[in-house]
Design a protein around this motif. Structure first.
Motif, PDB file in Angstrom:
ATOM      1  N   GLU A 148      45.647  38.224  41.646  1.00  0.00           N
ATOM      2  CA  GLU A 148      44.286  38.549  41.223  1.00  0.00           C
ATOM      3  C   GLU A 148      43.792  37.563  40.164  1.00  0.00           C
ATOM      4  O   GLU A 148      42.602  37.215  40.140  1.00  0.00           O
ATOM      5  N   LYS A 151      42.797  34.321  41.917  1.00  0.00           N
ATOM      6  CA  LYS A 151      41.463  34.452  42.515  1.00  0.00           C
ATOM      7  C   LYS A 151      40.380  34.346  41.445  1.00  0.00           C
ATOM      8  O   LYS A 151      39.332  33.721  41.660  1.00  0.00           O
ATOM      9  N   THR A 154      39.821  30.731  40.738  1.00  0.00           N
ATOM     10  CA  THR A 154      39.072  30.099  41.829  1.00  0.00           C
ATOM     11  C   THR A 154      37.588  30.440  41.751  1.00  0.00           C
ATOM     12  O   THR A 154      36.727  29.583  41.998  1.00  0.00           O
ATOM     13  N   ASP A 155      37.272  31.679  41.397  1.00  0.00           N
ATOM     14  CA  ASP A 155      35.882  32.138  41.367  1.00  0.00           C
ATOM     15  C   ASP A 155      35.168  31.810  40.060  1.00  0.00           C
ATOM     16  O   ASP A 155      33.936  31.924  39.981  1.00  0.00           O
TER      17      ASP A 155
END
Length: 279
Positions: A148, A151, A154-155
């Motif tokens: 998590e 991610k 990445t975001d």
């Protein structure tokens, strides 16, 4: 399972967070004006800014050694260790932490250690560290926290506006045309961290205030910001930080905005008056 979050000293958590949270900072070192300044609890921003102003040569920075990260792992005394470093394309801090992990795992094969490349700096590292605190603190298992948080990286969006990009340029942190533009023109740039962790330009203005307004407008137009935490780091200009926060509160929908002061490494590259945000 117990956990600790190990960060390098470009992660500008507040003093309260560092004192009360499960954080361990591993310092970089700044060389300027004939002095070596360790970016730890002894850091004096006023003194560093004075040295930077007086010395015609740009400051140099040295990343932590693998041994320093190993020492942090030892001091942590936790089952799960999460490490957050400067972008691997901007500093050797990530490589040192990765080397330390290999050595540690050979001697402690039962340990869980993950080294995150922030692909960012300062405000971005704060955002990641607080995400780790949220996930690990809620009792999620090691693999879930790693997935998590990866991610989240990445975001994540990192944006910044600086009074002066000269130290970044002279130390090779700006590439190609961006280095040429900053040395030739007296304009203020709106920059971002690329997905790979380099510095890129996404806008320009004639003044810092205009550049900051463009930054806020860009964030407001990005619907992915809604409900997120925004981390804001300023370098020796809390009034400007509050100004940006108030602009964001008027036009955006963050669940919270956290302001923190720049420590040593951020001060070197952001210079006096810089503003950095991540969400």
């Amino acid at each position: 399972m117990s956990f600790k979050i190990i960060v390098d000293s470009c992660c500008d958590l507040t003093a309260t967070q560092l004192r009360e949270g499960p954080f361990i900072r591993v310092p970089l070192v700044i060389s300027v004006g004939g002095e070596d300044i360790v970016d730890d609890d002894t850091f004096d921003q006023t003194h560093l800014l004075m040295l930077m102003h007086e010395d015609p040569k740009p400051p140099q920075t040295a990343c932590p050694s693998p041994a320093q990260y190993l020492d942090a792992f030892e001091r942590a005394q936790a089952d799960d260790l999460y490490v957050v470093t400067l972008s691997a394309l901007l500093s050797g801090s990530h490589n040192s932490a990765a080397q330390a992990r290999v050595i540690w795992m050979e001697e402690h094969p039962e340990s869980h250690v993950h080294v995150f490349n922030s692909c960012s700096a300062n405000a971005g590292e704060v955002s990641i560290a607080l995400k780790l605190l949220e996930l690990a603190g809620s009792g999620k298992d090691f693999n879930t926290v790693v997935n998590e948080t990866s991610k989240h990286i990445t975001d994540m969006t990192t944006l910044f506006v600086l009074e002066d990009l000269d130290h970044l340029r002279k130390n090779g942190r700006l590439t190609g045309a961006l280095a040429v533009v900053t040395s030739a023109l007296k304009i203020k740039l709106l920059c971002h961290a690329t997905p790979e962790g380099e510095i890129g330009k996404i806008g320009q203005a004639l003044s810092v205030k205009q550049a900051l307004s463009k930054m806020v407008a860009r964030i407001a137009a990005d619907s992915t910001h809604r409900g997120k935490l925004l981390t804001l780091v300023h370098c020796n200009n809390v009034e400007r930080a509050i100004y940006v926060r108030d602009l964001l509160l008027k036009s955006c929908h963050f669940r919270d905005i956290l302001i923190s002061d720049a420590r040593g490494i951020t001060t070197v590259y952001a210079n006096d008056g810089g503003i950095m945000v991540a969400y």
